[in-house]
Design an enzyme around this catalytic site. Structure first.
Site, mmCIF file in Angstrom:
data_model
loop_
_atom_site.group_PDB
_atom_site.id
_atom_site.type_symbol
_atom_site.label_atom_id
_atom_site.label_comp_id
_atom_site.label_asym_id
_atom_site.label_seq_id
_atom_site.Cartn_x
_atom_site.Cartn_y
_atom_site.Cartn_z
ATOM 1 N N ARG B 15 5.290 12.991 55.537
ATOM 2 C CA ARG B 15 6.781 12.737 55.006
ATOM 3 C C ARG B 15 6.931 11.341 54.606
ATOM 4 N NH1 ARG B 15 6.098 17.039 54.689
ATOM 5 N NH2 ARG B 15 4.834 17.258 56.723
ATOM 6 N N LYS B 18 4.979 11.492 49.233
ATOM 7 C CA LYS B 18 3.902 11.731 48.174
ATOM 8 C C LYS B 18 4.110 12.993 47.143
ATOM 9 C CE LYS B 18 1.095 13.167 51.460
ATOM 10 N NZ LYS B 18 2.077 13.048 52.675
ATOM 11 N N HIS B 53 8.723 22.746 49.138
ATOM 12 C CA HIS B 53 8.373 22.258 48.063
ATOM 13 C C HIS B 53 8.544 22.844 46.602
ATOM 14 C CE1 HIS B 53 5.085 19.185 50.078
ATOM 15 N NE2 HIS B 53 6.230 19.383 50.501
#
Lengths: 175, 175, 175
Positions: B15, B18, B53
């Site tokens: 977290r 990245k 994501h």
């Protein structure tokens, strides 16, 4: 060499390339190289790690094994070459977290020949459940701060790459 | 693009931002974007993370799911766009720590189109009690070092901010 | 002071010198210093840590104890001096990982007097076995990203040394 950049600290995580970076710093300083090993080969895993490091360094190194009296080993080897201390974390662990860090710093500040020290960053994970682990992490962090404060150069290895922490360009580098 | 800065590695903690940083690097490189997902949705927690994501990336991405044969996925997708590999840590875990990292690096070095790879820093906490975790941490650290060595650019995300590890200004950046 | 560099975030591992760095930032900003403590002295270990920090700061500080309503404490103390919030990690833990980070950022962005906030990096170790620890690590990482995004200056303490994460020279610093 000489007065300039006498004490060098290399910190970083496990398997981050700290020892290789420290060996490069020793090579850059030049002259005879002395390896001060603080590891005790108390089990097979540790014996393997020690062997891997020794094989990589190759010939041309004198090795001193000194798991506890690091200050004494530095005093006795001063004037004989560049010393690589690998590593402060195991030294502190061998002394069960109760090392005399102030005495070590005093000896480091008085060295005539350069010293490169390897340590670890241990405090960047979740808080350990275990109280002893938390206490070791505290003592270890304070040790790192004390040695970094008297060091002329501090590097952090990340994924094998060197990040310079000291000296730095920004104004807090001069505080 | 082209020959310059072909292989990009983004490392950092859990977290730490990245993936967002990796997506910005892909956008900066321009052209079609290909997401190579190494995650296996084996439980609800992982399925949720994958969904988060995917929603953030939005349309305009081609997705390849390849938990194990990462080298093959890179070879097959070369010439079709910028690839984002997310992430090396799961790839290594899917292969139980026994991935052929040298083969991956060989393939990476031969890519014509750019690749952005995401990995984690795992070695900055207290030494794990668990021997398997220690072994994975070792293999993972060696993988990171190998990929960082062949990468043209390496970034570390910290609290969502990008810290550049490679290239650097200091002299060790050229070693 | 004033409009320039109003919000400062100091991150780092345990025992990395975060609080000392934060106190130096407060001293550099000048004027009355207000310590907003989020720690609750629920056991002997924590009481000791709180005492150590208080002794180091010395006189000249006003202390506000506010384990949960951090936004309220900031609003109420605005205009009275430079506030040091130590630390966001304990605040989030006191709220069991369910803090209103967006509201905090909204209040921070509206402050007239400077604020220096301390937080931790927790995500750089091996993935915790414990699902609650993983969830806290996630929430904590998102909190750090949100606060770092609105901060004017972000520093990471490593072995007591300050590493500047924001602003940076490289081009991603301007994204």
């Amino acid at each position: 060499m000489g007065q300039k950049n006498r004490i060098h600290l290399v910190t970083g995580g496990a398997r981050s390339g700290k020892s290789v970076l420290a060996e490069k710093l020793v090579a850059r300083l030049g002259g005879p190289a002395i390896y001060i090993a603080t590891a005790e080969p108390f089990d097979e895993e540790m014996t393997q790690r020690i062997g891997l490091h020794r094989d990589r360094r190759g010939a041309g190194w004198t090795t001193i094994e000194e798991p506890r009296d690091l200050a004494g080993a530095l005093v006795r080897s001063d004037g004989q070459g560049v010393r690589l201390v690998d590593c402060l974390t195991l030294w502190l662990a061998n002394l069960e977290g109760r090392a005399d860090v102030a005495a070590l710093c005093h000896v480091l500040a008085a060295q005539a020949s350069p010293v490169v020290l390897v340590t670890n960053e241990l405090g960047l994970g979740i808080v350990p459940d275990n109280k002893l682990a938390r206490r070791f992490r505290d003592e270890h962090g304070w040790m790192n701060q004390a040695v970094a404060e008297i060091a002329d150069e501090v590097w952090m290895a990340v994924s094998g790459l060197p990040l310079r922490l000291k000296p730095q360009e920004h104004d807090f580098g001069r505080i």
